[in-house]
Design a protein around this motif. Structure first.
Motif, PDB file in Angstrom:
ATOM      1  N   GLU A   1      37.203  47.068  48.219  1.00 56.27           N
ATOM      2  CA  GLU A   1      38.453  46.860  47.492  1.00 56.27           C
ATOM      3  C   GLU A   1      38.232  47.074  45.998  1.00 56.27           C
ATOM      4  O   GLU A   1      37.096  47.074  45.512  1.00 56.27           O
ATOM      5  CB  GLU A   1      38.977  45.446  47.732  1.00 56.27           C
ATOM      6  CG  GLU A   1      38.072  44.349  47.200  1.00 56.27           C
ATOM      7  CD  GLU A   1      38.612  42.958  47.482  1.00 56.27           C
ATOM      8  OE1 GLU A   1      39.618  42.850  48.213  1.00 56.27           O
ATOM      9  OE2 GLU A   1      38.027  41.992  46.971  1.00 56.27           O
ATOM     10  N   ASN A   2      39.329  47.253  45.273  1.00 54.94           N
ATOM     11  CA  ASN A   2      39.274  47.446  43.831  1.00 54.94           C
ATOM     12  C   ASN A   2      38.846  46.167  43.120  1.00 54.94           C
ATOM     13  O   ASN A   2      39.337  45.088  43.422  1.00 54.94           O
ATOM     14  CB  ASN A   2      40.653  47.885  43.325  1.00 54.94           C
ATOM     15  CG  ASN A   2      40.726  47.961  41.817  1.00 54.94           C
ATOM     16  OD1 ASN A   2      39.851  48.532  41.181  1.00 54.94           O
ATOM     17  ND2 ASN A   2      41.779  47.387  41.248  1.00 54.94           N
ATOM     18  N   ALA A   3      37.917  46.287  42.178  1.00 53.35           N
ATOM     19  CA  ALA A   3      37.478  45.136  41.376  1.00 53.35           C
ATOM     20  C   ALA A   3      37.573  45.456  39.891  1.00 53.35           C
ATOM     21  O   ALA A   3      36.966  44.766  39.065  1.00 53.35           O
ATOM     22  CB  ALA A   3      36.047  44.754  41.749  1.00 53.35           C
ATOM     23  N   ASN A   4      38.340  46.470  39.547  1.00 51.57           N
ATOM     24  CA  ASN A   4      38.437  46.922  38.164  1.00 51.57           C
ATOM     25  C   ASN A   4      38.964  45.834  37.238  1.00 51.57           C
ATOM     26  O   ASN A   4      38.509  45.701  36.095  1.00 51.57           O
ATOM     27  CB  ASN A   4      39.335  48.150  38.091  1.00 51.57           C
ATOM     28  CG  ASN A   4      39.532  48.659  36.689  1.00 51.57           C
ATOM     29  OD1 ASN A   4      38.620  49.177  36.066  1.00 51.57           O
ATOM     30  ND2 ASN A   4      40.745  48.513  36.172  1.00 51.57           N
ATOM     31  N   ASN A   5      39.906  45.022  37.712  1.00 50.59           N
ATOM     32  CA  ASN A   5      40.522  44.002  36.859  1.00 50.59           C
ATOM     33  C   ASN A   5      39.589  42.838  36.539  1.00 50.59           C
ATOM     34  O   ASN A   5      39.857  42.056  35.620  1.00 50.59           O
ATOM     35  CB  ASN A   5      41.795  43.471  37.518  1.00 50.59           C
ATOM     36  CG  ASN A   5      42.865  44.538  37.663  1.00 50.59           C
ATOM     37  OD1 ASN A   5      42.925  45.478  36.879  1.00 50.59           O
ATOM     38  ND2 ASN A   5      43.707  44.397  38.663  1.00 50.59           N
TER      39      ASN A   5
END
Length: 218
Positions: free
Chosen positions: A135-139
């Motif tokens: 999953e996205n963890a950019n934030n």
């Protein structure tokens, strides 16, 4: 090579390899076949947000642990996993969870891309199946972009043990690469990357046939 580094590199790249841009072709509510041969199958569909989603399946002769060992073999990852360039480990909250910044090489009309992802693996004690989610963890991390940043993404790998030492591997995921990228170019790139990886997997897994800590073989 530190195991956490190697595992994080590979698990996260498994998704990024298949970056798929906004599909400007006909919208599909159901899966459509893209490739079907004696070795593997690939299907696609367009999501409501116009991002193309892919799923794939193949059967190989391998142990469950061989797939995870392959993901840790960072030195040889380019021999089977398309478009790998570099990755940096950001965190390892626990033995099953890894966070990484991954960069993918550009080519022709496609610029370099990068993303920050969280990968988690677990095994079902009843079926012995192994699931790897990305999953996205950019934030959650302030990481300067090294190309066009991918943030709209999700993927899942599943490993199902079969009879006679065989393993059914499935993949399903999407990742909007963002940027000014033609849908036809992105779709073609995504399918080619996935086909190359699936074709290389059986031979790559042959070199990693051994138990993996934490994984129970059937």
């Amino acid at each position: 090579m530190n195991i956490a580094v190697a595992k994080t590199y590979a698990l996260s790249f498994c998704l990024g390899l298949f970056f798929v841009a906004s599909a400007h072709a006909q919208q599909h509510d159901t899966w459509q076949p893209a490739v079907a041969n004696q070795h593997y199958t690939i299907d696609y569909r367009e999501r409501a947000d116009k991002v193309l989603e892919l799923r794939a399946e193949l059967v190989v002769t391998a142990q469950l642990g061989s797939f995870l060992h392959l993901l840790e073999d960072v030195e040889n990852i380019s021999s089977w996993l398309a478009r790998a360039e570099k990755a940096t480990v950001l965190a390892q909250p626990d033995a099953h969870t890894h966070v990484v910044h991954t960069v993918f090489s550009g080519f022709f009309l496609v610029a370099r891309r990068d993303m920050v992802t969280r990968s988690v693996w677990h095994q079902d004690p009843a079926t012995k199946a192994v699931t790897i989610t990305v999953e996205n963890a950019n934030n959650d991390y302030d990481i300067p972009t090294d190309g066009v940043r991918i943030t709209n993404l999700a993927a899942e790998w599943q490993l199902f043990p079969l009879a006679n030492g065989q393993l059914r591997i499935t993949y399903q995921g999407y990742a909007d690469p963002a940027g000014a990228l033609l849908g036809l170019v992105a779709r073609s790139a995504a399918l080619e990357a996935l086909k190359k990886t699936l074709a290389r997997l059986p031979a790559a897994l042959e070199n990693h046939q051994r138990p993996y800590e934490g994984i129970v073989e059937p």
